[in-house]
Design an enzyme around this catalytic site. Structure first.
Site: not given
Length: 318
Positions: A141-143, A145, A240
């Site tokens: 997961l993105d930082k 998110t 996104r």
């Protein structure tokens, strides 16, 4: 923190007519399918996986009745540091973990983030994870998110989960708040790859990798929409980029969100809430996969984090 004990794996299997004439590495992949082909080749080369007790090359042809024997000691996969970082564990057994990741936590060490990551936390709380590739992390997961991630605790579970992700049998559903009022849900089927001018960004490009995102409307507001997204693929920044490409950028997205926009007549309270929301409004709320050992369905949920719940409350009040 206790020191991890070395794990020794032992297996043996007799070759049948179905494997007769196969290469050693091909037969091993059939009979020891819980391990990846790369790992099996490594063990063949090290002499940990033998044919009738002898070390052979991976391309040697095997015969019916011969025996494959495996005795290997798992080795640490990297020189990472264990760090006492809190983890919100949603599900745990001997094979898998499901973590509810907070905003701000990077998943894996990389340039700019050498430590302080989920991987470092896993090594502190579960020291034996050092023997699993990437400490058992099979997706990211993105930082900024939040939400659910599954982590493998054994090589068998790691191999199974990687394959489930490849064959798209893992269900991942996300909550998101986007700018604009949607009339209905839909599907975005658009290939993703590196942005042609900004290598740090992703973009919809004709020669990109296939990427499919399904979305549906949960709640509409005066200038925003709460949606749920389900991934068929797991490309970097997929939701996104897809939503921005369709004209519905995520609230707070610093990369793909564009300029800050307010709905007509927005109150100061809402204006402040939107200005102060310092990350993309994206949360991995539901995760479903097949348990690597039992084959049973594992379903986990994570409630909305406080910042997204408060943002939705503020939008409702308008």
């Amino acid at each position: 923190m206790t020191e991890p004990t070395a794990e020794i794996i032992e297996r043996e299997a007799q070759l049948t007519r179905e494997e007769h004439g196969m290469r050693m590495d091909q037969a091993a992949a059939v009979l020891f399918s819980e391990f990846s082909r790369e790992r099996l080749k490594q063990w063949i080369g090290e002499g940990a996986l033998t044919l009738d007790g002898k070390t052979v090359k991976p391309k040697v042809k095997v015969l019916v009745g011969q025996w494959l024997r495996l005795k290997a000691t798992l080795q640490a996969e990297g020189e990472w540091v264990a760090q006492d970082i809190p983890l919100d564990v949603v599900y745990e057994d001997d094979s898998v973990l499901v973590i509810n990741k907070p905003a701000g936590l990077v998943v894996h060490p990389a340039a700019g983030n050498p430590d302080g990551t989920l991987l470092n936390a896993l090594l502190h709380h579960y020291p034996a994870q050092e023997n699993i590739p990437r400490a058992g992390i099979v997706h990211r997961l993105d930082k900024e998110t939040t939400g659910l991630m599954v982590v493998a605790r054994t090589l068998e579970a790691h191999h199974s989960l990687i394959n489930q992700l490849k064959d798209k049998s893992v269900t991942r559903e996300y909550d998101a708040v986007v700018v604009g009022v949607m009339t209905a849900g839909g599907t975005v089927d658009a290939p993703l790859g590196r942005h042609p001018k900004d290598r740090k960004r992703q973009a919809v490009v004709s020669n990109g990798k296939p990427a499919v995102t399904h979305f549906r409307v949960v709640e509409r507001f005066s200038g925003h929409t709460h949606i749920r997204c389900q991934l068929e693929t797991g490309r970097t920044h997929q939701i996104r980029v897809h939503m921005s490409h369709e004209g519905w950028p995520l609230v707070g997205d610093p990369v793909y969100g564009g300029r800050l926009r307010f709905p007509p007549g927005a109150s100061e309270t809402l204006r402040d809430a939107l200005k102060d929301f310092g990350r993309q409004a994206l949360h991995a709320r539901r995760l479903r996969f097949e348990h690597p050992v039992t084959g049973e369905e594992v379903m986990c949920h994570a409630p909305l984090p406080d910042d997204m719940a408060q943002l939705l409350d503020c939008l409702r009040e308008e």
